[in-house]
Design an enzyme around this catalytic site. Structure first.
Site, short mmCIF file in Angstrom:
data_model
loop_
_atom_site.label_atom_id
_atom_site.label_comp_id
_atom_site.label_asym_id
_atom_site.label_seq_id
_atom_site.Cartn_x
_atom_site.Cartn_y
_atom_site.Cartn_z
CB ILE A 1 -4.21 -0.03 -3.29
CG1 ILE A 1 -4.52 1.05 -2.24
CG2 ILE A 1 -4.67 -1.40 -2.81
CD1 ILE A 1 -6.01 1.27 -2.01
CD GLN B 1 -2.25 8.23 0.59
OE1 GLN B 1 -3.39 7.97 0.22
NE2 GLN B 1 -1.79 7.82 1.75
CE LYS C 1 -5.28 13.86 13.43
NZ LYS C 1 -6.19 14.83 14.11
CG ASN D 1 7.79 9.63 2.13
OD1 ASN D 1 7.73 10.71 1.55
ND2 ASN D 1 8.58 8.65 1.73
CE LYS E 1 9.43 12.10 -4.57
NZ LYS E 1 10.79 11.64 -4.95
CB THR E 2 4.47 8.62 -0.14
OG1 THR E 2 4.78 8.66 1.25
CG2 THR E 2 5.60 7.96 -0.90
N GLY F 1 -5.47 9.07 3.15
CA GLY F 1 -6.05 8.71 1.85
C GLY F 1 -7.44 9.30 1.59
CD GLU F 2 -10.41 6.57 2.74
OE1 GLU F 2 -11.16 6.79 1.76
OE2 GLU F 2 -9.74 5.51 2.87
#
Lengths: 327, 753
Positions: free
Chosen positions: B479, B653, B716, B646, B648-649, B719-720
């Site tokens: 997503i 995020q 771990k 990564n 960068k990604t 995103g959140e």
């Protein structure tokens, strides 16, 4: 979106003729507001007269005034050398409006003719006297956070959304229009209307009249000007309150002043009494506070916009301080 | 940078490799669900109700049916029956309980703008126009849409009633409501409004019945398998007969974790007209036809000793849900585990209103709860005249106070140190309003975030092609975090192959089963499966190579020494060793070598440890004293998210979360006019998501130490925690700048003048 006819005349007369004979026709230029309204069924013109082929996009200086064609793009005007030199307040106001993408589509004529952003006007499931006369005003007892504190009626408390218009009314601009009965000039302060009993009419344009240009007289407002727009994010939001301030200062004394507010009334709100309170006074925060007090006389708030009674005078003070470079 | 840099990268875990699908996305080549061109495709537009509660008395469709290009107008009166709807309970899937809206099933209206008809036409504009001609008359009932007027209606969710051990049940550690007897105490209420899902990509679906019992959907979802199961159940057909494609998803943030009425409306429409039907929600419909972060009221009571040790916290919350589904989220979990307080009480309630069902939104529950908890921590620090960072350190805990278990890993102190240094925390003054920059007031604030480090089970297929490239397949989705990129790096590292030789395929229900993309768990779960699949592939290759003519050299070597070359296998320590793919494949008469594995969380680590990711957000804000405008000038977020796959990604995020947090703190909030029970701010002009000008320079730092207990990679989840704690950090900075404590988001200028 309803079915509609579309025409793209190359002569001004053809556009005016088409507009005059069809009350369901609308002019389209940039379309940044009209198309949105059509998609939501708020406006349902049966004919669109696209005027983009008309030669109305020049920006020029003639005699003692700057004349800007109705089709000049907001982005182009804001970056125009002549405008930046003669009317920097206008450039600031234009750049405070919308987003770069919209400014590159929207025209000067369309900007002054944009409709209110009142939530109730935009939602056809809710009452709105402006959209559907007689259906009631949803905002009066509703969510009126963005709404007017001056000049409203019990039929409509919406505000005019344009930033450009606030600068133009402060700068004593004139709207040039052309219609079936010929050309006429409308002082900018008389171009937009207060809602009264006919909120469906935003302006004093007569049936069949086309805005062709706006004219701004030269004045001594090139150095001490500021357009302050207070909004809920840093860009691309309509004003909670905005202030166009222009001062002519000599030896720390205010020789001349122009002041107008946006986001407070159904039209760009010129503050002539407050201007008088500035002229002849020293350019100090104290002077600005007094002028702001004068400006707020007669203001009245609703359930959700009482903050404007404080935000508006504060913004006037802040705009004048910035214009005068008073820390 | 780009191509050259990318080529020079080994793609090893941790490298800031460019996204494997970056070029596809920026050139428009990536296909999103509404972009598939199917033969005979037609367009559907939904008609929404204009009342919040009642029933449809009459629905006038004749004019719409006669409009040009119209193929069908479907309402509850003529809708093809959905077999699953007839089941008596048709229960909702988690995260909700109750019964999802059965679109066009009956004449009931349960929220404003509920879909009451769908118009299908040969073009979108014709469908849209005809939809405007559908008129309904209603028997209207009195509705309730205001949470704060209905707090007393709050109730314990069904699952907590059933199970007192549910995390949603009332919780007590030590003495109940002990804060009331504390030395220094505070009691405060905090409110967040409904925040709406406004990803760039609108919710959209193409539904195509390839046969009367075979359905394919191109659907914007975070869960291709969950969606497959839901539609198979609805239509009473085998799961294998439902194919769900979601190759690219243009941002979802949780709204694709539940199936919504518009999806079924499109499937019904496709059934009715016998052609593929495309349905894309309008921006306004995103406010009502998919979920949102629910309006939530919270109250915190807190007490501490004069030297800054927390003695008690009571945290209560009431969140809104619909009348037909019970949406719940873990708003209060962090209050139980973040600080040492010996007495903790939490009470979670939901209140049913005549609104559509909420859903998870990034940092679900925790982001809401953190606003209250981390604001209260700042308030208490101020009351104690303590630096808020120092106050948190004095209440730092090395074991989980909720259950006494050790943390699997916790490097929050390292995050504190990195962040405080970078923001220049030493410039913060304890006295609010004491720092200025020109006319603007300057404030510093911090907020802590945490989220469980979850891992589920996933299957994975790994294929070695004749060209010596590897293809991995999983029914996970991406997503936006860059899932494919991370998976390629994990595979590249495990196999020792350059990343350009590896392709990761996802977003297709025919691929091996994987969970939905949610809860910051995709790398933990699917990443572990990639690693396991690559190891299994290597072992299989080792066996096959050993069985080839002259395979002794391979049987003598270890599987991890296998090197995949173009056309053959070799060995890391013996470049001359060669096993041609043609020989390998001949053994089983196969075109490719493939393995499919299932990767599960193993061992007893889950029982032994408490597993969480952590973040801390430090911000500097400027506040204009006359106009009340707030500008976030600097953001430093530091995270303990285990191994960073990564840089960068992962940074992307964190950046997205930070901007989301700025919106939550300063600009976002959907408003209902309760007289009509209808949203009045429902487009991108009225509902303010932050724009670029609202996003300052932001820096992100990761501890980047593996957690050996979550999975073998040591990840771990990010995103959140990218958003959890950001809103209170900003609110706390506003307090530090102005002395004004804003407990109701968003912090708009009117609240500060």
């Amino acid at each position: 979106m309803n079915q509609f006819q579309y025409m793209r005349p190359t002569k001004q007369k053809a556009a005016i003729d088409a507009l005059a004979k069809d009350p369901n026709a609308k002019i389209i230029a940039g379309g940044t507001n009209l198309i949105d309204l059509m998609k939501r069924g708020v406006m349902t013109p049966l004919k669109l007269i696209d005027i983009n082929k008309l030669p109305l996009n020049k920006i020029e200086h003639e005699g003692n005034s700057t004349r800007i064609g109705a089709l000049a793009l907001n982005g182009a005007v804001a970056e125009d050398k002549l405008v930046l030199e003669k009317q920097p307040l206008l450039a600031q106001a234009l750049n405070a409006g919308a987003s770069a993408q919209l400014r590159n589509m929207a025209t000067v004529g369309g900007n002054m003719l944009q409709r209110t952003r009142c939530h109730y006007f935009y939602d056809t499931a809710l009452p709105c006297n402006k959209r559907e006369p007689g259906s009631g005003c949803g905002a009066l007892e509703g969510y009126n956070r963005m709404h007017a504190i001056f000049g409203f009626s019990d039929k409509c408390i919406a505000v005019h959304p344009s930033d450009m218009s606030v600068a133009l009314v402060a700068l004593d601009a004139t709207v040039l229009v052309s219609g079936p009965k010929g050309d006429r000039r409308i002082p900018f302060a008389e171009f937009h209307r207060l809602p009264g009993d006919t909120p469906q009419q935003d302006t004093n344009l007569a049936q069949g009249e086309l805005v062709t240009a706006v004219e701004i007289p030269d004045a001594a407002f090139t150095k001490h000007v500021h357009y302050l727009k207070v909004r809920e994010r840093a860009s691309y939001a309509f004003a909670l309150v905005s202030v166009a301030a222009a001062l002519s200062i000599d030896n720390n004394t205010i020789k001349d002043a122009r002041l107008a507010m946006g986001g407070v009334a159904h039209k760009p709100w010129r503050l002539t009494e407050a201007e008088k309170a500035l002229i002849g006074k020293p350019a100090t925060e104290e002077t600005f506070r007094q002028a702001a007090e004068v400006a707020m006389r007669g203001a009245k708030a609703f359930k959700y916009n009482a903050y404007k009674l404080k935000l508006a005078p504060n913004s006037i003070v802040q705009a004048l301080k910035t214009a005068a470079a008073v820390a | 940078m780009s191509e050259q840099l990318q080529k020079s990268q080994s793609g090893a875990i941790g490298e800031p490799m460019n996204r494997v699908d970056g070029r596809l996305k920026v050139t428009g080549a990536a296909k999103y669900s509404a972009e598939y061109e199917l033969p005979n495709l037609v367009h559907a537009v939904l008609v929404g109700s204009t009342i919040a509660k009642g029933s449809i008395k009459n629905i006038e469709t004749r004019q719409a049916e006669r409009a040009p290009g119209v193929l069908a107008v479907i309402t509850h009166l003529n809708s093809p029956k959905v077999p699953g709807f007839a089941e008596r309970d048709h229960p909702a899937e988690p995260p909700t309980a109750g019964q999802p809206l059965r679109v066009f099933h009956d004449n009931k209206v349960v929220f404003n703008d509920q879909p009451i008809a769908v118009v299908v036409a040969d073009t979108l504009e014709r469908a849209r126009y005809a939809a405007s001609l559908v008129k309904a008359q209603y028997d209207q009932d009195k509705h309730q849409t205001n949470l704060e007027a209905n707090l007393g209606q709050g109730y314990l969710p069904a699952q907590a009633k059933k199970n007192p051990k549910s995390p949603l049940a009332d919780y007590q550690r030590g003495e109940a409501d002990a804060y009331k007897n504390g030395a220094t105490k505070l009691e405060a209420e905090y409110v967040i409004p409904s925040e709406m899902h406004n990803p760039m990509e609108l919710q959209s679906i193409i539904a195509h019945w390839e046969a009367p019992d075979r359905l394919t959907v191109y659907d914007k979802t975070q869960a291709v398998i969950g969606t497959q199961r839901a539609f198979a159940k609805d239509w009473g057909i085998p799961e294998a007969n439902v194919k769900v494609i979601a190759t690219f998803v243009g941002g979802a943030f949780g709204n694709g974790l539940h199936n919504w009425p518009h999806e079924t409306a499109a499937i019904i429409a496709a059934k009715k007209v016998g052609r593929p039907v495309k349905l894309v929600l309008t921006r306004e419909q995103m406010f009502t036809m998919v979920g949102y972060r629910p309006y939530t009221w919270q109250k915190i009571g807190m007490s501490a000793t004069p030297d800054g040790k927390l003695t008690a916290i009571t945290h209560e919350s009431v969140g809104q849900t619909s009348t037909y589904e019970q949406f719940t989220e873990s708003t209060l979990q962090q209050t139980r585990m973040m600080y040492t307080a010996p007495n903790v009480t939490t009470r979670y309630r939901i209140a049913s209103l005549d609104v559509s069902t909420p859903v998870w939104m990034r940092g679900p529950g925790e982001a809401t709860g953190a606003f209250a908890l981390e604001s209260a921590m700042d308030e208490m620090a101020h009351a104690l005249n303590l630096d808020p960072l120092e106050f948190r350190l004095r209440n730092y805990t090395d074991t989980d106070p909720d259950n006494g278990k050790p943390w699997s890993t916790k490097y929050l102190k390292e995050c504190f140190q990195m962040g405080a240094e970078r923001i220049g925390w030493s410039n913060r003054k304890q006295q609010p309003g004491s720092v200025k920059s020109g006319e603007w007031l300057v404030g510093y604030g911090m907020g802590v975030g945490t989220f469980g480090a979850h891992r589920g089970s996933a299957k994975m297929k790994a294929i070695l092609t004749k060209k010596g490239t590897v293809v991995l397949q999983s029914a996970t989705t991406d997503i936006g975090p860059g899932t494919g990129t991370a998976m390629v790096q994990i595979a590249a590292t495990t196999l020792g192959l350059p990343p350009e030789k590896i392709t990761f395929q996802l977003g297709n229900s025919t691929f091996p089963t994987a969970p939905s993309q949610g809860g910051s768990s995709t790398v933990n779960t699917v990443g572990a499966a990639v690693q396991d699949a690559c190891i299994a592939l290597r072992e299989k290759l080792h066996q096959l190579a050993a069985a080839t003519p002259n395979g002794q050299v391979f049987s003598a070597a270890k599987p991890e020494d296998i090197v995949i070359m173009e056309g053959h296998l070799s060995l890391a320590n013996d470049k001359l060793a060669k096993a041609a793919y043609s020989d390998l494949l001949r053994q089983n008469n196969e075109a490719e070598v493939e393995v499919t594995i299932e990767s599960k969380p193993g061992g007893s680590d889950r029982d032994k440890y408490s597993m969480y990711s952590y973040s801390v957000h430090f911000v500097q804000v400027h506040v204009q004293p006359l106009t009340g405008e707030v500008r976030v000038k600097k953001v430093i977020s530091c995270a303990d998210a285990g191994t960073i796959v990564n840089q960068k990604t992962a940074g992307n995020q964190m950046m997205g979360g930070a901007v989301g947090g700025i919106g939550m703190a300063l600009t976002e909030g959907a408003v209902i006019d309760d007289r009509y029970g209808r949203y009045v701010t429902k487009d991108l002009a009225d509902y303010h998501v932050p724009v670029h000008a609202d996003a300052p320079n932001m820096e992100f730092a990761f501890v980047n130490k593996p957690d050996p207990h979550v999975n073998a990679l040591g990840t771990k989840g990010i995103g959140e925690i990218a958003i959890i704690g950001m809103a209170p950090a900003i609110a706390n900075a506003v307090f530090n700048a102005t002395g004004k404590r804003i407990r109701e988001l968003p912090i708009t200028p009117d609240k500060l003048i």
